[in-house]
Design a protein around this motif. Structure first.
Motif, PDB file in Angstrom:
ATOM      1  N   GLU A  79      40.354  27.115  23.874  1.00  0.00           N
ATOM      2  CA  GLU A  79      41.429  28.087  24.052  1.00  0.00           C
ATOM      3  C   GLU A  79      41.435  28.547  25.503  1.00  0.00           C
ATOM      4  N   VAL A  80      42.615  28.916  26.019  1.00  0.00           N
ATOM      5  CA  VAL A  80      42.771  29.226  27.436  1.00  0.00           C
ATOM      6  C   VAL A  80      43.359  30.616  27.614  1.00  0.00           C
ATOM      7  N   PHE A  81      42.820  31.347  28.593  1.00  0.00           N
ATOM      8  CA  PHE A  81      43.350  32.646  29.026  1.00  0.00           C
ATOM      9  C   PHE A  81      43.696  32.554  30.513  1.00  0.00           C
ATOM     10  N   LEU A  82      44.488  33.502  30.970  1.00  0.00           N
ATOM     11  CA  LEU A  82      44.855  33.608  32.388  1.00  0.00           C
ATOM     12  C   LEU A  82      44.174  34.825  32.993  1.00  0.00           C
ATOM     13  N   GLN A  83      43.500  34.651  34.128  1.00  0.00           N
ATOM     14  CA  GLN A  83      42.907  35.770  34.853  1.00  0.00           C
ATOM     15  C   GLN A  83      43.926  36.327  35.849  1.00  0.00           C
ATOM     16  N   VAL A  84      44.176  37.637  35.762  1.00  0.00           N
ATOM     17  CA  VAL A  84      45.099  38.310  36.669  1.00  0.00           C
ATOM     18  C   VAL A  84      44.296  39.278  37.545  1.00  0.00           C
ATOM     19  N   PRO A  85      44.380  39.165  38.876  1.00  0.00           N
ATOM     20  CA  PRO A  85      43.609  40.054  39.766  1.00  0.00           C
ATOM     21  C   PRO A  85      44.214  41.452  39.800  1.00  0.00           C
ATOM     22  N   LEU A  86      43.374  42.451  39.567  1.00  0.00           N
ATOM     23  CA  LEU A  86      43.782  43.853  39.603  1.00  0.00           C
ATOM     24  C   LEU A  86      42.962  44.590  40.652  1.00  0.00           C
ATOM     25  N   GLU A  87      43.524  45.673  41.147  1.00  0.00           N
ATOM     26  CA  GLU A  87      42.919  46.394  42.280  1.00  0.00           C
ATOM     27  C   GLU A  87      41.557  46.982  41.908  1.00  0.00           C
ATOM     28  N   PRO A  88      40.526  46.642  42.682  1.00  0.00           N
ATOM     29  CA  PRO A  88      39.212  47.268  42.472  1.00  0.00           C
ATOM     30  C   PRO A  88      39.034  48.460  43.397  1.00  0.00           C
ATOM     31  N   ILE A  89      37.948  49.168  43.213  1.00  0.00           N
ATOM     32  CA  ILE A  89      37.580  50.237  44.158  1.00  0.00           C
ATOM     33  C   ILE A  89      37.158  49.579  45.472  1.00  0.00           C
ATOM     34  N   GLY A  90      37.671  50.116  46.587  1.00  0.00           N
ATOM     35  CA  GLY A  90      37.367  49.553  47.892  1.00  0.00           C
ATOM     36  C   GLY A  90      38.391  48.558  48.377  1.00  0.00           C
ATOM     37  N   PHE A  91      39.512  48.415  47.673  1.00  0.00           N
ATOM     38  CA  PHE A  91      40.580  47.520  48.106  1.00  0.00           C
ATOM     39  C   PHE A  91      41.230  48.097  49.371  1.00  0.00           C
ATOM     40  N   PRO A  92      41.588  47.296  50.388  1.00  0.00           N
ATOM     41  CA  PRO A  92      41.609  45.830  50.412  1.00  0.00           C
ATOM     42  C   PRO A  92      40.360  45.174  50.974  1.00  0.00           C
ATOM     43  N   ALA A  93      39.348  45.970  51.393  1.00  0.00           N
ATOM     44  CA  ALA A  93      38.111  45.338  51.861  1.00  0.00           C
ATOM     45  C   ALA A  93      37.497  44.502  50.737  1.00  0.00           C
TER      46      ALA A  93
END
Length: 328
Positions: A221-235
């Motif tokens: 089975e396949v999922f899609l990873q979506v990048p979300l803002e972490p703490i310390g973004f954009p570094a």
């Protein structure tokens, strides 16, 4: 007698006098002697044969062997001699009790089901895209709910037997992220890992659709990873088109649709990072609303201790899942 250097300034001292003047002090000699002594003792100790060094040694007195008299035996009785007549077996009616014939037990392999790990066989999943749950957007193909009400999460999911779902045995679901970035390692994982393991593909790889269909062909089975803002973004940057908490809703939806159009065949979406984004209900709600309208699941990877995802999804009557353990 020591020379008067003032009266004889140009006279050089002899070699013996110079060596004596530069002799080491008594304390330095003692240090050298102690170091040499410790070094020699250590070398001697290493060379000594001590096979039981560091192990406890117990001295036990062993009594002399004696003959053991067996009071019972499980061995088969010896065959009677030829000249001895066989004793007839009494009739059941004469004794009044049933006669039981004992035979040698049959050896068989045992199977302890409580400790067994049940792994399903590899059953190929249909190649993507399935056009009934696909629409074409500005960036490419996107998932959608079909006219008959079929959701992509059900069309692209890996079926599981009801006997496994409703059994009392423990169940473990494993999702492996970061797939698709390294084609060689992805192909090895697809081939070697059990089909029960779900693969989450990152949106930045090459030939993603081919890799996804290869995984589905092996039953993954396949999922899609979506990048979300972490703490310390954009570094601390998950990648291009990261969804951020302070961006406008239209901007985040545009980035989300770009990620979702990178390939098809995924049953759900899982976050990649997002410690700040997932703590902001205002940012989470448009994301979950878009996924709900398209019939796609959302899984939170469980890496964030403080997350507003569950409460936000509950207010929208959207079922989501959250991982319990993160294996790095």
């Amino acid at each position: 007698m020591r020379r008067d250097e003032l009266k004889q300034p140009l006279r050089q001292r002899g070699l013996g006098t110079r060596l004596w003047a530069g002799r080491p002090g008594l304390l330095a000699v003692c240090y050298v002697a102690i170091a040499v002594g410790f070094g020699g003792a250590g070398y001697w100790a290493v060379k000594q044969p001590m096979p039981f060094a560091g192990e406890p040694i117990v001295v036990v007195s062993i009594p002399p062997a004696r003959e053991v008299v067996h009071t019972a035996s499980t061995d088969r009785a010896a065959e009677p001699e030829a000249e001895v007549a066989e004793t007839p077996v009494p009739d059941v009616e004469q004794i009044g009790e049933p006669q039981v014939a004992f035979q040698e037990p049959v050896r068989s392999d045992t199977y302890q089901q409580d400790n067994a790990i049940v792994v399903s066989p590899r059953r190929p999943l249909a190649a993507a895209p399935q056009m009934k749950v696909t629409e074409v957007g500005s960036y490419g193909q996107l998932p959608r709910i079909s006219k008959a009400g079929e959701k992509p999460s059900r069309v692209y999911e890996r079926p599981t037997s009801l006997n496994v779902i409703h059994s009392d045995s423990p169940k473990i679901a494993i999702l492996l992220g970061g797939m698709g970035l390294n084609e060689k390692l992805t192909a090895q994982a697809i081939k070697d890992l059990p089909a029960d393991i779900t693969f989450a593909f990152a949106p930045y790889g090459n030939r993603l659709q081919d890799q996804v269909n290869a995984a589905r062909h092996e039953g993954h089975e396949v999922f899609l990873q979506v990048p979300l803002e972490p703490i310390g973004f954009p570094a601390n940057n998950p990648g291009p088109k990261t969804l951020t908490g302070d961006a406008a809703e239209a901007e985040n939806l545009d980035a989300l649709r770009w990620h979702m159009s990178r390939f098809t065949g995924y049953a759900g979406v899982v976050n990649y990072m997002g410690s700040r984004y997932l703590s902001m209900p205002k940012a989470i709600k448009p994301l979950l609303k878009e996924l709900k309208q398209r019939g796609v699941l959302f899984l939170e990877d469980g890496s964030m201790a403080l997350s507003a995802t569950e409460n936000t999804a509950k207010s929208m009557s959207m079922p989501i899942k959250r991982a319990q353990v993160v294996i790095d």
